[in-house]
Scaffold this active site. Structure first.
Site, PDB file in Angstrom:
ATOM      1  N   HIS A  36       0.829  -1.228   0.000  1.00 30.77           N
ATOM      2  CA  HIS A  36       0.000   0.000   0.000  1.00 30.77           C
ATOM      3  C   HIS A  36       0.856   1.268   0.000  1.00 30.77           C
ATOM      4  O   HIS A  36       0.330   2.355  -0.265  1.00 30.77           O
ATOM      5  CB  HIS A  36      -1.011  -0.019   1.154  1.00 30.77           C
ATOM      6  CG  HIS A  36      -0.510   0.421   2.481  1.00 30.77           C
ATOM      7  ND1 HIS A  36      -0.228  -0.456   3.512  1.00 30.77           N
ATOM      8  CD2 HIS A  36      -0.237   1.642   2.970  1.00 30.77           C
ATOM      9  CE1 HIS A  36       0.185   0.225   4.563  1.00 30.77           C
ATOM     10  NE2 HIS A  36       0.196   1.502   4.264  1.00 30.77           N
ATOM     11  N   ASP A  86      -0.812  -7.403   1.442  1.00 30.64           N
ATOM     12  CA  ASP A  86      -0.144  -6.088   1.523  1.00 30.64           C
ATOM     13  C   ASP A  86       1.363  -6.313   1.695  1.00 30.64           C
ATOM     14  O   ASP A  86       1.915  -6.168   2.793  1.00 30.64           O
ATOM     15  CB  ASP A  86      -0.735  -5.291   2.683  1.00 30.64           C
ATOM     16  CG  ASP A  86      -0.299  -3.835   2.670  1.00 30.64           C
ATOM     17  OD1 ASP A  86       0.306  -3.405   1.672  1.00 30.64           O
ATOM     18  OD2 ASP A  86      -0.580  -3.138   3.671  1.00 30.64           O
ATOM     19  N   GLY A  91       2.814   5.999   9.097  1.00 35.75           N
ATOM     20  CA  GLY A  91       4.246   6.242   8.935  1.00 35.75           C
ATOM     21  C   GLY A  91       5.093   5.040   9.313  1.00 35.75           C
ATOM     22  O   GLY A  91       6.269   4.986   8.972  1.00 35.75           O
ATOM     23  N   SER A 131       4.118   2.016   8.386  1.00 35.74           N
ATOM     24  CA  SER A 131       3.791   1.018   7.368  1.00 35.74           C
ATOM     25  C   SER A 131       5.030   0.482   6.687  1.00 35.74           C
ATOM     26  O   SER A 131       5.955   1.229   6.370  1.00 35.74           O
ATOM     27  CB  SER A 131       2.891   1.630   6.307  1.00 35.74           C
ATOM     28  OG  SER A 131       1.617   1.805   6.844  1.00 35.74           O
TER      29      SER A 131
HETATM   30  C1  4AZ Z   1      -1.260   3.720   8.507  1.00 38.22           C
HETATM   31  O1  4AZ Z   1      -2.054   4.626   8.284  1.00 38.22           O
HETATM   32  C2  4AZ Z   1      -1.461   2.846   9.697  1.00 38.22           C
HETATM   33  N1  4AZ Z   1      -2.445   1.028  14.253  1.00 38.22           N
HETATM   34  C3  4AZ Z   1      -0.543   1.878   9.995  1.00 38.22           C
HETATM   35  C4  4AZ Z   1      -0.724   1.069  11.116  1.00 38.22           C
HETATM   36  C5  4AZ Z   1      -1.823   1.248  11.916  1.00 38.22           C
HETATM   37  C6  4AZ Z   1      -2.741   2.224  11.619  1.00 38.22           C
HETATM   38  C7  4AZ Z   1      -2.572   3.024  10.517  1.00 38.22           C
HETATM   39  C8  4AZ Z   1      -1.997   0.359  13.111  1.00 38.22           C
HETATM   40  O2  4AZ Z   1      -0.308   3.519   7.767  1.00 38.22           O
END
Ligand code: 4AZ
Length: 249
Positions: A42, A95, A192, A194
């Site tokens: 993603h 993902d 952030g 991710s």
């Molecule tokens: C994001 O927006 C995101 N709490 C990544 C992880 C989590 C929530 C949002 C997990 O990339």
């Protein structure tokens, strides 16, 4: 990371910072072989970036500081996004993505005090609910925050059973995902983070079990963090990298 503490890169020497030209920091990743960084599909959702626009750093303790002694910089030679990403009408399904990296001298990552590869779990590893894990990243320190953390952070969290997680997320949760949270819901990955690593201990050793993927907010009660379940992807990683060690365990 919400509810975490600052961690030196030596504590998570596989953590990778991925940047996109003119947009700055894009996502985290994890070094799984000298030439290969694992991250989330993603991160590239708003159209395939031109590979020349991406740069990848290892050995980074701080996002906005350069420490030339510790850092290694790379361009991206190849981007492999899972062909079934978001398939079956399920957001964040599969993902997972791989970057093949290359230094200006043509070499891949060198092992140093600040950089090393993470190990994938042996084939068929199953971890019980309650297993202790650590998530690391440069992402938000508060839910809904505007800025990433300046420094790499880590938080200790625990695996949830698939049944419990399903009771929270219903059909949004597939068998290719796993959930983790802290018992008091105070610690979590956030925007952030991710693409970064969820590392869990089994048999006295730490392995990469998850890639930070999604969640409903951050550190919210009954909304665990969701991670790509790496034990389902040994075959895919082996096939895409051509490295048989991943498939053979
Ligand atoms: C994001 O927006 C995101 N709490 C990544 C992880 C989590 C929530 C949002 C997990 O990339």
């Amino acid at each position: 990371v919400v509810g975490g503490v600052v961690a030196p890169i030596q504590a998570h020497p596989w953590v990778t910072a991925i940047y996109r030209q003119r947009r700055g920091f894009l996502c985290a990743g994890t070094l799984i072989a000298p030439c290969w960084v694992l991250t989330a599909a993603h991160c590239f959702a708003d159209g395939d970036p031109k590979l020349q626009q991406l740069s990848v750093y290892l050995g980074k303790s701080a996002l906005n500081e350069t420490d030339a002694e510790k850092e290694q910089k790379f361009t991206v030679e190849q981007l492999v996004i899972h062909a079934e990403y978001n398939s079956g009408g399920v957001d964040y399904e599969n993902d997972i993505a791989l970057l093949r990296i290359r230094g200006s001298d043509g070499a891949c990552a060198a092992r140093t005090d600040w950089t090393r590869t993470a190990c994938l779990p042996p084939l068929h590893t199953k971890l019980p609910a309650g297993t202790r894990c650590t998530v690391a990243g440069y992402g938000r320190e508060v839910d809904g925050g505007l800025y990433n953390s300046q420094y790499l952070r880590e938080a200790k969290i625990q695996l949830l059973s698939q049944g419990v997680c399903r009771s929270n997320y219903a059909e949004k949760l597939t068998d290719n995902m796993l959930c983790a949270a802290s018992p008091d819901w105070s610690r979590d990955a956030c925007q952030g983070d991710s693409g970064g690593p969820l590392v869990c201990e089994t048999g006295g050793r730490a392995y990469l079990f998850g890639v930070v993927s999604w969640g409903d907010g951050c550190a919210q009660r009954n909304n665990p963090g969701v991670y790509t379940r790496l034990t389902n992807y040994n075959g895919w990683i082996g096939e895409k990298t051509g490295l048989p060690s991943f498939t053979d365990g």
